[in-house]
Design an enzyme around this catalytic site. Structure first.
Site, PDB file in Angstrom:
ATOM      1  N   GLU A 169       0.836  -1.205   0.000  1.00  0.00           N
ATOM      2  CA  GLU A 169       0.000   0.000   0.000  1.00  0.00           C
ATOM      3  C   GLU A 169       0.872   1.257   0.000  1.00  0.00           C
ATOM      4  O   GLU A 169       0.515   2.269  -0.598  1.00  0.00           O
ATOM      5  CB  GLU A 169      -0.923  -0.038   1.234  1.00  0.00           C
ATOM      6  CG  GLU A 169      -2.001   1.014   1.228  1.00  0.00           C
ATOM      7  CD  GLU A 169      -3.096   0.735   2.281  1.00  0.00           C
ATOM      8  OE1 GLU A 169      -3.135  -0.390   2.823  1.00  0.00           O
ATOM      9  OE2 GLU A 169      -3.879   1.643   2.533  1.00  0.00           O
ATOM     10  N   SER A 183      -7.199   2.134  -1.879  1.00  0.00           N
ATOM     11  CA  SER A 183      -6.010   1.343  -2.187  1.00  0.00           C
ATOM     12  C   SER A 183      -6.446  -0.019  -2.703  1.00  0.00           C
ATOM     13  O   SER A 183      -7.391  -0.609  -2.201  1.00  0.00           O
ATOM     14  CB  SER A 183      -5.160   1.163  -0.932  1.00  0.00           C
ATOM     15  OG  SER A 183      -4.201   0.129  -1.147  1.00  0.00           O
ATOM     16  N   CYS A 194      -7.933  -1.630   4.575  1.00  0.00           N
ATOM     17  CA  CYS A 194      -7.812  -2.817   5.433  1.00  0.00           C
ATOM     18  C   CYS A 194      -9.047  -3.054   6.291  1.00  0.00           C
ATOM     19  O   CYS A 194      -9.216  -4.137   6.832  1.00  0.00           O
ATOM     20  CB  CYS A 194      -6.558  -2.756   6.287  1.00  0.00           C
ATOM     21  SG  CYS A 194      -6.143  -1.136   6.877  1.00  0.00           S
ATOM     22  N   GLU A 202       2.204   1.736  -3.446  1.00  0.00           N
ATOM     23  CA  GLU A 202       1.086   2.190  -4.279  1.00  0.00           C
ATOM     24  C   GLU A 202       0.873   3.699  -4.066  1.00  0.00           C
ATOM     25  O   GLU A 202       0.710   4.466  -5.023  1.00  0.00           O
ATOM     26  CB  GLU A 202      -0.189   1.414  -3.908  1.00  0.00           C
ATOM     27  CG  GLU A 202      -1.398   1.789  -4.753  1.00  0.00           C
ATOM     28  CD  GLU A 202      -2.703   1.199  -4.237  1.00  0.00           C
ATOM     29  OE1 GLU A 202      -2.690   0.469  -3.222  1.00  0.00           O
ATOM     30  OE2 GLU A 202      -3.743   1.484  -4.859  1.00  0.00           O
ATOM     31  N   CYS A 251      -9.527  -1.046  15.456  1.00  0.00           N
ATOM     32  CA  CYS A 251      -9.871  -2.473  15.624  1.00  0.00           C
ATOM     33  C   CYS A 251      -9.927  -2.909  17.091  1.00  0.00           C
ATOM     34  O   CYS A 251     -10.638  -3.856  17.416  1.00  0.00           O
ATOM     35  CB  CYS A 251      -8.851  -3.339  14.910  1.00  0.00           C
ATOM     36  SG  CYS A 251      -8.469  -2.786  13.251  1.00  0.00           S
ATOM     37  N   GLU A 298     -14.439 -13.130  -4.548  1.00  0.00           N
ATOM     38  CA  GLU A 298     -13.209 -12.829  -5.297  1.00  0.00           C
ATOM     39  C   GLU A 298     -11.945 -13.275  -4.572  1.00  0.00           C
ATOM     40  O   GLU A 298     -10.859 -13.252  -5.155  1.00  0.00           O
ATOM     41  CB  GLU A 298     -13.125 -11.329  -5.623  1.00  0.00           C
ATOM     42  CG  GLU A 298     -12.998 -10.389  -4.426  1.00  0.00           C
ATOM     43  CD  GLU A 298     -14.348  -9.908  -3.908  1.00  0.00           C
ATOM     44  OE1 GLU A 298     -15.324 -10.690  -3.948  1.00  0.00           O
ATOM     45  OE2 GLU A 298     -14.420  -8.742  -3.437  1.00  0.00           O
ATOM     46  N   LYS A 355     -15.102  -8.960   9.261  1.00  0.00           N
ATOM     47  CA  LYS A 355     -14.093  -9.822   8.644  1.00  0.00           C
ATOM     48  C   LYS A 355     -14.715 -11.130   8.161  1.00  0.00           C
ATOM     49  O   LYS A 355     -14.202 -11.775   7.260  1.00  0.00           O
ATOM     50  CB  LYS A 355     -12.955 -10.097   9.628  1.00  0.00           C
ATOM     51  CG  LYS A 355     -12.017  -8.906   9.841  1.00  0.00           C
ATOM     52  CD  LYS A 355     -11.001  -8.771   8.722  1.00  0.00           C
ATOM     53  CE  LYS A 355     -10.248  -7.455   8.810  1.00  0.00           C
ATOM     54  NZ  LYS A 355      -9.487  -7.179   7.562  1.00  0.00           N
ATOM     55  N   GLU A 362     -15.973 -10.285   4.788  1.00  0.00           N
ATOM     56  CA  GLU A 362     -14.834 -10.101   3.882  1.00  0.00           C
ATOM     57  C   GLU A 362     -14.283 -11.454   3.415  1.00  0.00           C
ATOM     58  O   GLU A 362     -14.076 -11.667   2.213  1.00  0.00           O
ATOM     59  CB  GLU A 362     -13.725  -9.304   4.590  1.00  0.00           C
ATOM     60  CG  GLU A 362     -12.527  -9.002   3.699  1.00  0.00           C
ATOM     61  CD  GLU A 362     -11.363  -8.345   4.452  1.00  0.00           C
ATOM     62  OE1 GLU A 362     -11.321  -8.428   5.690  1.00  0.00           O
ATOM     63  OE2 GLU A 362     -10.503  -7.756   3.791  1.00  0.00           O
TER      64      GLU A 362
END
Lengths: 140, 397
Positions: free
Chosen positions: B139, B188, B168, B142, B384, B235, B227, B230
């Site tokens: 990241e 990102s 994230c 990037e 978190c 994908e 999560k 996710e």
């Protein structure tokens, strides 16, 4: 729509059952008001204390460590040099980095899934090896 | 894909169970207005089309009537079946797990956590700290590409647009997809640390362990209910398999430890496995609001200037405010000086704690007036460590 309107809704559509339930709720709420109010305040204060104290736990672990920056992590360096970009530390560059470590969002997801199914992981590894090790051999 | 994952994709992670008192504590916490109030005194319901699965409502419910979908039985079955069960705990888990066993809030129980995971039968114990570091590399590079493109440097024509948002937090990613698809090019493309490690465990990890990736069952211990959504996304099959098979929360791990009769407090200080287990302090602070930003700046500074920060604590990005901003001046290395004709670059950053607080930033982007380079967004206030999967203090009752 105000908060009150949202809770009550259209009075014409309230059934008898809802009206009784509503009345009971109002009474119970009144009785519990002071108690629940205290709970709400103390739970917000408690949540804030939890946040600060748990964050403190992470900051003090970091402060006590020798390895404190991501780019010096020896296992990360080995991962790039032996797998993601063989012979080099080249983040966000190789076919394999993009496949394993990056993603897409929203309407791009469907096309991305098709691509992942079309090109196998073995092919992605081969392509990355050829591009890095091939380049290294050519340079020699 | 397991049937639980399909159910999660269709119906979301969080449900309000029967016996809802209609007290509204959850409604006030929901960042997206996903909780519908059907009328006075009636049970609330969650609209999966608006829910980002963050579990803030679950933590706020004074009656404990909101639940998240559990994958614990699947994990136990994989262990019992003798699969190679590989586990990764997130940074924030280690500073909350011990609370469930009576320790002081904020106690760091990293070593006991590793021991407990082994006692429970996990075969290999890696650490999301490792892939937090990897996330910073991917990241961070990037971001530098996007900044170099904006400075007109050659070779960065294909880089993305500025500002760059962190990616994230799965609550935030879902929020962006549902409510602000116009800023998705700003997100990102780096996967979250959990998904990066999942993809590596069934490729690089399996190869080094000498096991068939088909026999690997990959579990993540997370402070987060989102999560679970996710990990279920279709994908995330880049390893040729589902990259992460199951997610369990800090709360569920504590329940597994208690149920197995393990005396947590007397566990020895265990060790993590090498290869994908070493993490830096920069990875540790990912669990706190501003932590991803600080970790990224430590590395960006080193790459751009060619030297390490003299003081690694970047106080300008610490704190707990809902929307914070800072400007970090980074001196340029010789190559960048020659290419740009400048001595240094000012990196403007913002930190959003509580996903609803991102709205003014998105307004600025849409109006073309946003001059930030990098923006960290965490769905849960505080980051978190205050996630929807963390232990809940019930003693207030």
């Amino acid at each position: 729509m105000s908060h009150i309107e949202r809770i009550i809704g259209d009075p014409a559509t309230i059934t008898r059952r809802e009206a009784i339930k509503g009345a009971v709720t109002v009474v119970i709420s009144a009785i519990l008001a002071s108690g629940i109010g205290t709970f709400a305040i103390s739970s917000i204060e408690k949540a804030k204390k939890y946040i600060t104290t748990r964050i403190g736990g992470l900051y003090s672990q970091d402060a006590g460590m020798t390895l404190r920056v991501s780019h010096a992590n020896p296992e990360v360096i080995t991962l790039y040099e032996t797998f993601l970009s063989p012979g080099a530390v080249a983040p966000a560059e190789s076919e394999l980095s993009h496949r394993l470590l990056h993603t897409v969002y929203g309407s791009d997801v469907e096309h991305h899934i098709a691509h992942l199914k079309e090109v196998s992981i073995e092919e992605a590894i081969e392509e990355t090896d050829a591009s890095y090790l091939g380049a290294a051999h050519a340079a020699e | 894909m397991s049937s639980i994952c399909e159910d999660i994709l269709a119906n979301g992670v969080i449900t309000i169970t029967g016996e809802c008192k209609g007290c509204d504590a959850c409604v006030k916490q929901c960042p997206t207005g996903a909780i519908t109030v059907n009328g006075l005194g009636t049970k609330h319901a969650i609209d999966p089309e608006k829910c980002v699965n963050c579990g803030r409502c679950l933590v706020a419910c004074p009656f404990g009537r909101i639940q998240d979908v559990s994958m614990v039985e699947d994990v136990k079955a994989a262990i019992a079946a003798g699969k190679t069960v590989v586990v990764q705990p997130a940074p924030a888990v280690r500073v909350a797990l011990a609370e469930a066993f009576g320790a002081e809030v904020g106690t760091n129980a990293e070593g006991k956590m590793f021991s407990a995971l082994r006692e429970l039968g996990f075969t290999v114990v890696y650490d999301t700290l490792f892939s937090a570091d990897l996330t910073i590399m991917e990241e961070g590079y990037e971001l530098l590409g996007r900044i170099f493109k904006s400075l007109g440097l050659p070779g960065y024509e294909n880089a993305g647009v500025l500002p760059q948002f962190t990616s994230c937090c799965p609550g935030w990613v879902r929020y962006a997809e549902l409510f602000h698809p116009e800023i998705l090019p700003n997100l990102s493309t780096a996967k979250s640390p959990m998904m990066m490690l999942g993809a590596l465990i069934k490729t690089y990890g399996a190869k080094n362990l000498g096991v068939n990736p088909a026999d690997v069952y990959s579990v993540a211990i997370m402070p987060c209910t989102a999560k679970k959504f996710e990990a279920s996304r279709p994908e995330f099959i880049s390893s040729g398999y589902q990259d992460v098979d199951a997610v369990i929360t800090t709360r569920e791990l504590a329940e597994m430890i208690a149920e197995a009769g393990i005396d947590f407090a007397s566990l020895p200080e265990g060790e993590v496995d090498k290869l994908l287990g070493t993490g830096s302090g920069a990875g540790v602070i990912f669990g706190a609001t501003g932590g991803v930003m600080e970790a990224a700046l430590r590395t960006a500074y080193a790459v751009v200037s060619g030297e390490e920060l003299a003081v690694l604590e970047i106080d300008a990005v610490r704190g707990e405010g809902a929307l914070r901003e800072a400007t970090i001046t980074i001196p340029l290395n010789a190559d960048l000086k020659a290419a740009t004709g400048a001595e240094s670059v000012d990196v403007k950053v913002a930190i959003v704690s509580g996903v609803e607080n991102v709205e003014p930033v998105i307004e600025q982007i849409n109006a073309g007036t946003c001059d930030y380079h990098f923006i960290e967004v965490m769905n849960c206030p505080g980051g978190c460590i205050n996630g929807g999967g963390q232990p809940i203090e019930h003693s207030i009752f």
